[in-house]
Design a protein around this motif. Structure first.
Motif, PDB file in Angstrom:
ATOM      1  N   VAL A 179       0.834  -1.209   0.000  1.00  0.00           N
ATOM      2  CA  VAL A 179       0.000   0.000   0.000  1.00  0.00           C
ATOM      3  C   VAL A 179       0.866   1.256   0.000  1.00  0.00           C
ATOM      4  CG1 VAL A 179      -1.693   1.340   1.316  1.00  0.00           C
ATOM      5  CG2 VAL A 179      -1.976  -1.133   1.069  1.00  0.00           C
ATOM      6  N   SER A 180       1.957   1.233   0.723  1.00  0.00           N
ATOM      7  CA  SER A 180       2.826   2.413   0.816  1.00  0.00           C
ATOM      8  C   SER A 180       3.891   2.449  -0.271  1.00  0.00           C
ATOM      9  CB  SER A 180       3.521   2.440   2.184  1.00  0.00           C
ATOM     10  OG  SER A 180       2.582   2.567   3.221  1.00  0.00           O
ATOM     11  N   ASN A 181       4.373   1.286  -0.692  1.00  0.00           N
ATOM     12  CA  ASN A 181       5.581   1.250  -1.512  1.00  0.00           C
ATOM     13  C   ASN A 181       5.347   1.050  -3.002  1.00  0.00           C
ATOM     14  OD1 ASN A 181       7.253   1.587   0.724  1.00  0.00           O
ATOM     15  ND2 ASN A 181       7.276  -0.605   1.160  1.00  0.00           N
ATOM     16  N   GLN A 182       4.178   0.607  -3.419  1.00  0.00           N
ATOM     17  CA  GLN A 182       3.918   0.458  -4.842  1.00  0.00           C
ATOM     18  C   GLN A 182       3.359   1.763  -5.415  1.00  0.00           C
ATOM     19  OE1 GLN A 182       4.968  -2.037  -6.382  1.00  0.00           O
ATOM     20  NE2 GLN A 182       5.124  -3.682  -4.889  1.00  0.00           N
ATOM     21  N   THR A 183       3.387   1.876  -6.723  1.00  0.00           N
ATOM     22  CA  THR A 183       2.870   3.075  -7.379  1.00  0.00           C
ATOM     23  C   THR A 183       1.340   3.079  -7.388  1.00  0.00           C
ATOM     24  OG1 THR A 183       3.233   1.861  -9.433  1.00  0.00           O
ATOM     25  CG2 THR A 183       4.839   3.551  -8.869  1.00  0.00           C
ATOM     26  N   GLU A 184       0.778   4.276  -7.581  1.00  0.00           N
ATOM     27  CA  GLU A 184      -0.671   4.496  -7.707  1.00  0.00           C
ATOM     28  C   GLU A 184      -1.447   3.772  -6.605  1.00  0.00           C
ATOM     29  OE1 GLU A 184      -3.888   5.053 -11.325  1.00  0.00           O
ATOM     30  OE2 GLU A 184      -1.859   4.366 -11.753  1.00  0.00           O
ATOM     31  N   GLN A 185      -1.324   4.299  -5.394  1.00  0.00           N
ATOM     32  CA  GLN A 185      -1.873   3.645  -4.214  1.00  0.00           C
ATOM     33  C   GLN A 185      -3.371   3.354  -4.317  1.00  0.00           C
ATOM     34  OE1 GLN A 185      -2.750   5.683  -0.297  1.00  0.00           O
ATOM     35  NE2 GLN A 185      -0.784   4.742   0.214  1.00  0.00           N
ATOM     36  N   ASN A 186      -4.136   4.236  -4.931  1.00  0.00           N
ATOM     37  CA  ASN A 186      -5.584   4.006  -4.994  1.00  0.00           C
ATOM     38  C   ASN A 186      -5.925   2.727  -5.749  1.00  0.00           C
ATOM     39  OD1 ASN A 186      -6.339   6.276  -3.493  1.00  0.00           O
ATOM     40  ND2 ASN A 186      -6.220   7.610  -5.281  1.00  0.00           N
TER      41      ASN A 186
ATOM     42  N   SER B 208       8.743   7.549   2.191  1.00  0.00           N
ATOM     43  CA  SER B 208       8.687   6.357   3.029  1.00  0.00           C
ATOM     44  C   SER B 208       7.778   6.514   4.247  1.00  0.00           C
ATOM     45  CB  SER B 208      10.095   5.987   3.503  1.00  0.00           C
ATOM     46  OG  SER B 208      10.912   5.680   2.401  1.00  0.00           O
ATOM     47  N   PHE B 209       6.869   7.474   4.197  1.00  0.00           N
ATOM     48  CA  PHE B 209       5.919   7.661   5.294  1.00  0.00           C
ATOM     49  C   PHE B 209       4.647   6.868   5.045  1.00  0.00           C
ATOM     50  CE2 PHE B 209       8.526  11.498   5.706  1.00  0.00           C
ATOM     51  CZ  PHE B 209       8.753  11.515   7.078  1.00  0.00           C
ATOM     52  N   LEU B 210       3.999   6.431   6.117  1.00  0.00           N
ATOM     53  CA  LEU B 210       2.708   5.766   5.992  1.00  0.00           C
ATOM     54  C   LEU B 210       1.611   6.806   5.795  1.00  0.00           C
ATOM     55  CD1 LEU B 210       2.784   2.927   8.682  1.00  0.00           C
ATOM     56  CD2 LEU B 210       3.876   3.043   6.448  1.00  0.00           C
ATOM     57  N   THR B 211       0.437   6.336   5.373  1.00  0.00           N
ATOM     58  CA  THR B 211      -0.695   7.244   5.150  1.00  0.00           C
ATOM     59  C   THR B 211      -1.004   8.035   6.401  1.00  0.00           C
ATOM     60  OG1 THR B 211      -1.635   5.743   3.508  1.00  0.00           O
ATOM     61  CG2 THR B 211      -3.122   7.365   4.485  1.00  0.00           C
ATOM     62  N   ARG B 212      -1.016   7.379   7.562  1.00  0.00           N
ATOM     63  CA  ARG B 212      -1.403   8.035   8.822  1.00  0.00           C
ATOM     64  C   ARG B 212      -0.411   9.121   9.249  1.00  0.00           C
ATOM     65  NH1 ARG B 212       0.042   2.390  11.739  1.00  0.00           N
ATOM     66  NH2 ARG B 212      -0.623   1.769   9.661  1.00  0.00           N
TER      67      ARG B 212
END
Length: 494
Positions: free
Chosen positions: A187-194, A456-460
């Protein structure tokens, strides 16, 4: 096994005829007839010179931003002074046109003779110990002598959502009902998270094996606690061009109910009725992995490695191209590819004119200042690897956050002035794919019309949105490369 040999044809000056390069006495680089034995011909070298000739130092300077003087100085270094050792890792890979840039760098080394000799060549990332008995591990029969099914289908990342949503691949049924995620925070490291989140929400059953509550772990139907690598026995081969194998000793027992990858996979396999294929210990598996000709020649065994902790593969050549010998069947470097074979197949159309002569180049898709999309989204964004995290690996180590506390966007001073942005302002970067809100900082070293963001940050940890939402998920037509740097955005001050 029958091997088809189709050698390149050259013009032999000695006999004034077309011959295999294996037979020619004096291959010619120029002054070749336009027609040979009824065929119109053109030298690859002539086409290469034509392609190079279009790029004057002035034109190259205009496109790259590198001064004409520096370009000429580099040309002298490569072509006249030398030898030159070229260092290159994965940064260039993060653009849609990456393969064409890499090709040209390799060809620069070949054409100028800066490969295959002392103090010249390439430094690039990638483990290279060369000892693994991976084939034996994958095809290990059960304790009853049953043959395993072998490795599963290799699915391209950019095809994943379409497969899950449509349950088909290349027009044929491809039921994909479950995913097992380990050693990755997609979720964090791949492209186009949505697109990634759509996949995880639609798949029927998601298992995540993790050490921490990562962004991917939040979507798990079952979350399996993996122990830290200090808490298990393993081997490490990630020395980046260093021919070493490192024994990873267990420093302490796993905490709570966490288990090693080996234990988890063995328990799952056994519970699924395949216990006969997992009738071995961790020591047995490592010993099988070390059961290779190279390991035997080096005298490396499970017991010897436990004692020495590190081993070197002396069978690897220090300079595998020494003397200008390459891996192609002719032993020579190749500037022309007759048959274009993509690294992956998603039914994509391929423009082969880009791939035959390896002197082709095109601008990046969105990072290019002249791209049409830049009228709507005038800034390109680099996804910088942080000093304190390896991707998102150390996101929960509090003392590391003293150095890089939260997501930021670095702006060129002139761009910031034009946008009315000051140090510490809250800004939103957005495009058609997603958006992210973070703090602005001004940096005089930042190139104009580019923004630099640690990725390298998480969504939160973001004020709003996520940096991983603004990238796109497409591959180049012949190779898989995720484009973390090839993304354009507009900026809104909040």
């Amino acid at each position: 096994m029958e091997v088809t040999i189709d050698p390149e044809v050259v013009w032999d000056e000695a006999t004034q005829s077309a011959k295999s390069h294996l037979e020619a006495e004096k291959p010619a680089l120029e002054n070749v007839p336009e027609e040979v034995e009824g065929f119109k011909v053109r030298l690859v070298w002539d086409m290469a010179l034509e392609a190079i000739g279009k790029w004057t130092p002035e034109k190259a300077s205009e496109v790259t931003g590198v001064s004409v003087e520096d370009i000429k100085r580099l040309a002298r270094m490569y072509g006249q002074e030398g030898p030159v050792l070229t260092g290159m890792n994965q940064g260039l890979n993060h653009y849609f046109n990456a393969i064409y840039t890499y090709d040209l760098i390799f060809l620069l080394m070949v054409v100028t003779g800066n490969i295959g000799k002392e103090s010249a060549g390439l430094i690039s990332g990638g483990g290279s110990f060369g000892i693994s008995n991976s084939n034996g591990c994958i095809n290990q029969p059960s304790s009853k002598g049953e043959k395993p099914a072998g490795p599963g289908r290799n699915i391209n990342w950019t095809a994943l959502y379409g497969i899950i949503h449509d349950q088909e691949l290349l027009g044929k049924p491809f039921p994909l009902k479950s995913l097992y995620c380990s050693c990755t925070n997609i979720v964090s490291n791949q492209t186009e998270q949505n697109e990634t989140i759509k996949s995880l929400k639609e798949v029927e059953f998601l298992v995540v094996e993790e050490m921490t509550m990562s962004d991917t772990a939040l979507y798990a139907d079952i979350l399996l606690p993996a122990c830290h690598w200090f808490e298990c026995e393993d081997l490490r081969v990630r020395s980046y061009n260093m021919p070493y194998l490192v024994y990873n000793d267990k420093a302490t027992e796993p905490l709570y109910e966490s288990k090693s990858d080996f234990e988890i996979y063995k328990m799952i396999g056994s519970a699924m009725g395949f216990e006969d294929f997992f009738d071995f210990s961790e020591k047995d598996y490592i010993s099988l992995w070390l059961n290779s000709p190279v390991a035997k020649k080096e005298g490396i065994t499970y017991d010897s490695l436990r004692e020495t902790k590190i081993a070197r593969n002396h069978q690897l050549k220090e300079n595998p191209f020494m003397g200008g010998k390459f891996f192609h069947q002719s032993g020579r470097a190749k500037m022309w590819t007759e048959k274009v074979v993509p690294e992956y197949n998603l039914g994509q159309e391929i423009d082969e004119s880009k791939e035959h002569l390896l002197f082709y180049w095109e601008p990046a898709r969105e990072a290019n200042l002249e791209a049409p999309i830049r009228e709507k989204y005038p800034f390109s964004v680099l996804g910088e690897h942080m000093r304190t995290r390896n991707h998102t690996q150390w996101w929960d180590v509090d003392y590391m956050k003293e150095y890089e506390r939260q997501p930021i966007a670095r702006f060129n001073p002139d761009d910031a002035k034009e946008l009315g942005i000051s140090e510490g302002d809250t800004v939103r970067l957005y495009n058609d794919r997603g958006s992210v809100t973070l703090l602005a900082t001004i940096n005089s070293g930042q190139a104009p019309k580019t923004i630099n963001c640690p990725r390298s940050f998480l969504t939160r940890e973001h004020i709003d949105g996520d940096f991983a939402t603004i990238s796109f998920n497409d591959y180049n037509q012949v190779t898989r490369n995720q484009c973390y740097f090839d993304q354009a955005v507009a900026v809104e001050k909040l």
